[in-house]
Design a protein around this motif. Structure first.
Motif, PDB file in Angstrom:
ATOM      1  N   MET A 191       2.317  -7.409  -5.534  1.00  0.00           N
ATOM      2  CA  MET A 191       3.282  -6.497  -4.898  1.00  0.00           C
ATOM      3  C   MET A 191       4.584  -6.467  -5.706  1.00  0.00           C
ATOM      4  O   MET A 191       4.964  -7.467  -6.284  1.00  0.00           O
ATOM      5  CB  MET A 191       3.555  -6.968  -3.473  1.00  0.00           C
ATOM      6  N   SER A 192       5.253  -5.321  -5.715  1.00  0.00           N
ATOM      7  CA  SER A 192       6.489  -5.204  -6.492  1.00  0.00           C
ATOM      8  C   SER A 192       7.603  -6.069  -5.900  1.00  0.00           C
ATOM      9  O   SER A 192       7.587  -6.392  -4.713  1.00  0.00           O
ATOM     10  CB  SER A 192       6.934  -3.742  -6.515  1.00  0.00           C
ATOM     11  N   GLU A 193       8.565  -6.405  -6.733  1.00  0.00           N
ATOM     12  CA  GLU A 193       9.713  -7.188  -6.289  1.00  0.00           C
ATOM     13  C   GLU A 193      10.465  -6.424  -5.204  1.00  0.00           C
ATOM     14  O   GLU A 193      10.590  -5.203  -5.274  1.00  0.00           O
ATOM     15  CB  GLU A 193      10.640  -7.443  -7.487  1.00  0.00           C
ATOM     16  N   ARG A 194      10.963  -7.158  -4.199  1.00  0.00           N
ATOM     17  CA  ARG A 194      11.657  -6.486  -3.094  1.00  0.00           C
ATOM     18  C   ARG A 194      13.166  -6.659  -3.221  1.00  0.00           C
ATOM     19  O   ARG A 194      13.657  -7.712  -3.650  1.00  0.00           O
ATOM     20  CB  ARG A 194      11.220  -7.038  -1.735  1.00  0.00           C
ATOM     21  N   VAL A 195      13.881  -5.643  -2.784  1.00  0.00           N
ATOM     22  CA  VAL A 195      15.352  -5.654  -2.811  1.00  0.00           C
ATOM     23  C   VAL A 195      15.845  -5.656  -1.369  1.00  0.00           C
ATOM     24  O   VAL A 195      15.552  -4.719  -0.626  1.00  0.00           O
ATOM     25  CB  VAL A 195      15.869  -4.389  -3.537  1.00  0.00           C
TER      26      VAL A 195
END
Ligand SMILES: Nc1ncnc2c1ncn2[C@@H]1O[C@H](COP(=O)(O)OP(=O)(O)OP(=O)(O)O)[C@@H](O)[C@H]1O
Ligand SMILES: [Mg+2]
Length: 252
Positions: free
Chosen positions: A1-5
């Motif tokens: 999963m992509s990095e979360r902000v």
């Protein structure tokens, strides 16, 4: 999963697996007064103050001084952030609908399709310069609706929207684009830009038996398990808070 902000909005992170996907474009749709500007500004300010992520706001709706004083009411001191080199305000009100009325009698440059495209290209260029200037990681464009007044023709509008959203994705910052929805309701037409962005959040006011409830729904968020329930939110002097476990329409 992509990095979360982290979104900076209480209750929202847990609805979108910890935050927005880094470097992607999120569309926030809502009616007048639904809190789009506040939510987007909260994302920027918390990014600056809590996560060390510099930010740029492209404002088509209001000028800098007015914006700074409105945001001060929530304790968000964008003026100070600007002085510290953490924030830049890009005033694009000249592209908004009010500006169009003033330009009406003016030149061909602003009425031809080529002229309008050039203005959008210029806006992206200006934004890119500002992002580089402070190495910004968060961007808000508030609001797309003001820009689209220029493109009455649906095909011109679609092309301009695609170009703009693509260009924003290429800039590499995590970006919120706000837009207006005239007709609010549970059944609505899908906006074309919704297909182009990585996430869509809808904010609305529901009326029932004389009472009003503010409700938010994450309609899509790529690369994340999301809570797509329609959930209540409030606006107070601390900004926006979302209550993800208080579903308005519950599964049985
Ligand atoms: N301190 C506060 N307490 C409660 N509600 C507030 C407070 N400050 C602002 N609001 C509410 O926030 C809303 C305005 O928020 P915001 O400007 O973000 O909306 P918007 O969706 O950007 O609207 P517009 O379409 O006019 O740009 C109004 O409904 C206002 O009543
Ligand atoms: Mg607004």
């Amino acid at each position: 999963m992509s990095e979360r902000v982290p979104t900076g909005v209480e209750g929202l992170d847990e609805m979108v697996s910890g935050g927005f996907p880094r470097g992607r474009v999120i569309l926030v749709i809502g009616g007048p007064g639904s809190g789009k500007t506040i939510l987007a500004s909260q994302f920027l300010y918390k990014g600056i103050s809590q996560h060390g992520e510099n930010a740029v706001l492209v404002s088509l709706d209001e000028g800098k001084n007015h914006y700074y004083s409105e945001m001060n009411k929530f304790g968000w001191d964008f003026k100070k952030a600007e002085a510290e080199g953490k924030f830049l305000f890009l005033d694009a009100t000249r592209l908004s609908r009010v500006a169009i009325l003033k330009e009406k009698m003016l030149k061909e440059e602003t009425s031809s399709l080529r002229g309008k495209q050039l203005q959008v290209d210029k806006l992206i260029e200006d934004l890119q310069a500002k992002i580089q200037q402070i190495d910004a990681k968060r961007v808000v464009l508030d609001t797309l609706a003001a820009l689209f007044y220029r493109f009455m023709d649906p095909i011109e509008r679609r092309t301009a929207g695609q170009d703009l959203i693509e260009a924003l994705s290429d800039l590499g910052a995590t970006t919120i684009v706000t837009t207006e929805l005239n007709q609010l309701g549970l059944e609505r037409n899908i906006l074309e830009e919704e297909f182009l962005v990585h996430g869509v959040i809808m904010m609305q006011t529901l009326y029932s038996g004389g009472a009003t409830t503010r409700a938010l729904q994450v309609e899509k968020m790529r690369g994340a398990g999301v809570n797509t329930n329609l959930v209540p939110y409030t606006i107070d002097r601390n900004g926006i808070e979302i209550f993800p476990t208080m579903s308005l329409f519950r599964d049985r």
